[in-house]
Design a protein around this motif. Structure first.
Motif, mmCIF file in Angstrom:
data_model
loop_
_atom_site.group_PDB
_atom_site.id
_atom_site.type_symbol
_atom_site.label_atom_id
_atom_site.label_comp_id
_atom_site.label_asym_id
_atom_site.label_seq_id
_atom_site.Cartn_x
_atom_site.Cartn_y
_atom_site.Cartn_z
ATOM 1 N N LEU A 131 0.874 -1.174 0.000
ATOM 2 C CA LEU A 131 0.000 0.000 0.000
ATOM 3 C C LEU A 131 0.914 1.228 0.000
ATOM 4 O O LEU A 131 1.368 1.688 1.051
ATOM 5 N N LEU A 132 1.206 1.735 -1.169
ATOM 6 C CA LEU A 132 2.165 2.833 -1.343
ATOM 7 C C LEU A 132 1.402 4.136 -1.550
ATOM 8 O O LEU A 132 0.826 4.361 -2.611
ATOM 9 N N SER A 133 1.409 4.987 -0.542
ATOM 10 C CA SER A 133 0.622 6.217 -0.620
ATOM 11 C C SER A 133 1.133 7.154 -1.709
ATOM 12 O O SER A 133 0.357 7.882 -2.327
ATOM 13 N N HIS A 134 2.443 7.133 -1.965
ATOM 14 C CA HIS A 134 3.041 7.883 -3.066
ATOM 15 C C HIS A 134 4.492 7.453 -3.212
ATOM 16 O O HIS A 134 5.103 6.958 -2.271
ATOM 17 N N GLY A 145 -4.587 7.318 0.424
ATOM 18 C CA GLY A 145 -4.596 6.358 1.519
ATOM 19 C C GLY A 145 -5.355 5.119 1.049
ATOM 20 O O GLY A 145 -5.703 4.992 -0.140
ATOM 21 N N PHE A 146 -5.628 4.218 1.993
ATOM 22 C CA PHE A 146 -6.290 2.961 1.625
ATOM 23 C C PHE A 146 -7.228 2.517 2.747
ATOM 24 O O PHE A 146 -6.942 2.715 3.928
ATOM 25 N N ALA A 147 -8.331 1.888 2.361
ATOM 26 C CA ALA A 147 -9.232 1.251 3.313
ATOM 27 C C ALA A 147 -9.423 -0.204 2.882
ATOM 28 O O ALA A 147 -9.669 -0.484 1.708
ATOM 29 N N LYS A 178 3.652 -9.260 -4.503
ATOM 30 C CA LYS A 178 2.730 -9.708 -5.550
ATOM 31 C C LYS A 178 2.220 -8.518 -6.352
ATOM 32 O O LYS A 178 2.262 -8.517 -7.589
ATOM 33 N N THR A 179 1.735 -7.480 -5.658
ATOM 34 C CA THR A 179 1.128 -6.326 -6.309
ATOM 35 C C THR A 179 1.436 -5.070 -5.509
ATOM 36 O O THR A 179 1.431 -5.097 -4.273
ATOM 37 N N VAL A 180 1.684 -3.970 -6.202
ATOM 38 C CA VAL A 180 1.868 -2.659 -5.581
ATOM 39 C C VAL A 180 0.672 -1.797 -5.957
ATOM 40 O O VAL A 180 0.370 -1.620 -7.148
ATOM 41 N N LEU A 181 -0.023 -1.270 -4.968
ATOM 42 C CA LEU A 181 -1.144 -0.354 -5.192
ATOM 43 C C LEU A 181 -0.683 1.049 -4.823
ATOM 44 O O LEU A 181 -0.137 1.268 -3.743
ATOM 45 N N THR A 182 -0.904 2.007 -5.716
ATOM 46 C CA THR A 182 -0.417 3.359 -5.480
ATOM 47 C C THR A 182 -1.243 4.342 -6.307
ATOM 48 O O THR A 182 -2.304 3.988 -6.841
ATOM 49 N N THR A 183 -0.781 5.580 -6.401
ATOM 50 C CA THR A 183 -1.474 6.579 -7.215
ATOM 51 C C THR A 183 -1.350 6.229 -8.688
ATOM 52 O O THR A 183 -0.472 5.465 -9.101
ATOM 53 N N GLN A 184 -2.200 6.820 -9.485
ATOM 54 C CA GLN A 184 -2.129 6.563 -10.922
ATOM 55 C C GLN A 184 -0.810 7.061 -11.504
ATOM 56 O O GLN A 184 -0.176 6.371 -12.313
#
Length: 255
Positions: free
Chosen positions: A63-66, A143-145, A85-91
């Motif tokens: 969970l990469l905020s930026h 952020g992330f929920a 496995k996966t990186v979730l971040t801003t577009q």
């Protein structure tokens, strides 16, 4: 909803274990003493991580905020991204990182599966990395929920943000039961005197608007530009009669 298990690694970095999935927040794994210069600003790292990436692997989701600031993604943290496995971040961040990175706009939601096949929702939440007007300088942040489908209880990771209307909106739309907050009131001289992350007072305001949430502070030590310590956070919550809402997690402990 089962309780998340949280292990503190340092700065904004923590391992969150929820329903059999392993989430890593803002990876920073460089040793103490490193310096990072961007333009006229230099960030200094005071403490190294309590655990290495290999100590906590495997990781399902980062969970990469930026990605644009070294105190949220340092050199070793960047190298570790490909091991998840996966990186979730801003577009914008996903475009720069490529590979296994997926970009999310605020309020975008994806559904993933837990090891037992149950759906878990991951929602990108609004964030503003400083005062009004700071967006052009600081760049996009989210952020992330995390929450099971059909279950109102959410684990919220704020990312680097101050308290503002976007965070208040999270409190209105989601029933947050654990709030993991990047606090420390980060201040960088070249950005002006205003804090760039949550102050203790911001954390208190969030606690009041999320009355069922346990508050887990991160990002309050380990870097020279943090201006509020663990003690400052504790004293602010104690003065408000809400110290019992705080949970301090260490490398060797989980909740």
């Amino acid at each position: 909803m089962s309780e998340p298990r949280i292990t503190y690694i340092g700065g904004p970095t923590a391992l969150i274990e929820l329903h059999g999935l392993r989430f890593l927040t803002d990876p920073t794994f460089d040793p103490a003493g490193e310096e990072y210069t961007t333009g006229t600003s230099t960030l200094r790292k005071l403490h190294g991580p309590t655990l290495s990436f290999d100590d906590i692997a495997p990781i399902d989701y980062v969970l990469l905020s930026h990605d644009q600031h070294f105190d949220n993604l340092d050199r070793a943290g960047r190298e570790a991204l490909s091991k998840a496995k996966t990186v979730l971040t801003t577009q914008a961040g996903a475009e720069r990182l490529g590979g296994n990175a997926i970009g999310l706009a605020p309020w975008a939601t994806i559904e993933v599966k837990t090891p037992d096949g149950q759906p878990l929702l991951i929602t990108a939440t609004p964030a503003r990395h400083g005062p009004v007007g700071s967006e052009a300088r600081s760049g996009p942040v989210i952020g992330f929920a995390l929450r099971p489908a059909g279950d109102e209880g959410a684990v919220y990771f704020s990312g680097d943000t101050v308290w503002y209307e976007g965070v208040a909106e999270v409190a209105r739309w989601l029933h947050v039961t654990t709030a993991v907050l990047n606090m420390g009131a980060a201040r960088v001289k070249t950005a002006g005197p205003a804090p760039l992350t949550m102050t203790a007072a911001d954390g208190l305001e969030l606690a009041r608007t999320m009355p069922d949430a346990i508050i887990v502070p991160l990002h309050f030590d380990g870097w020279a530009h943090f201006s509020e310590s663990r003690h400052a956070i504790q004293q602010t919550f104690k003065a408000a009669g809400l110290e019992h809402r705080l949970r301090w997690v260490e490398a060797s402990s989980t909740r």
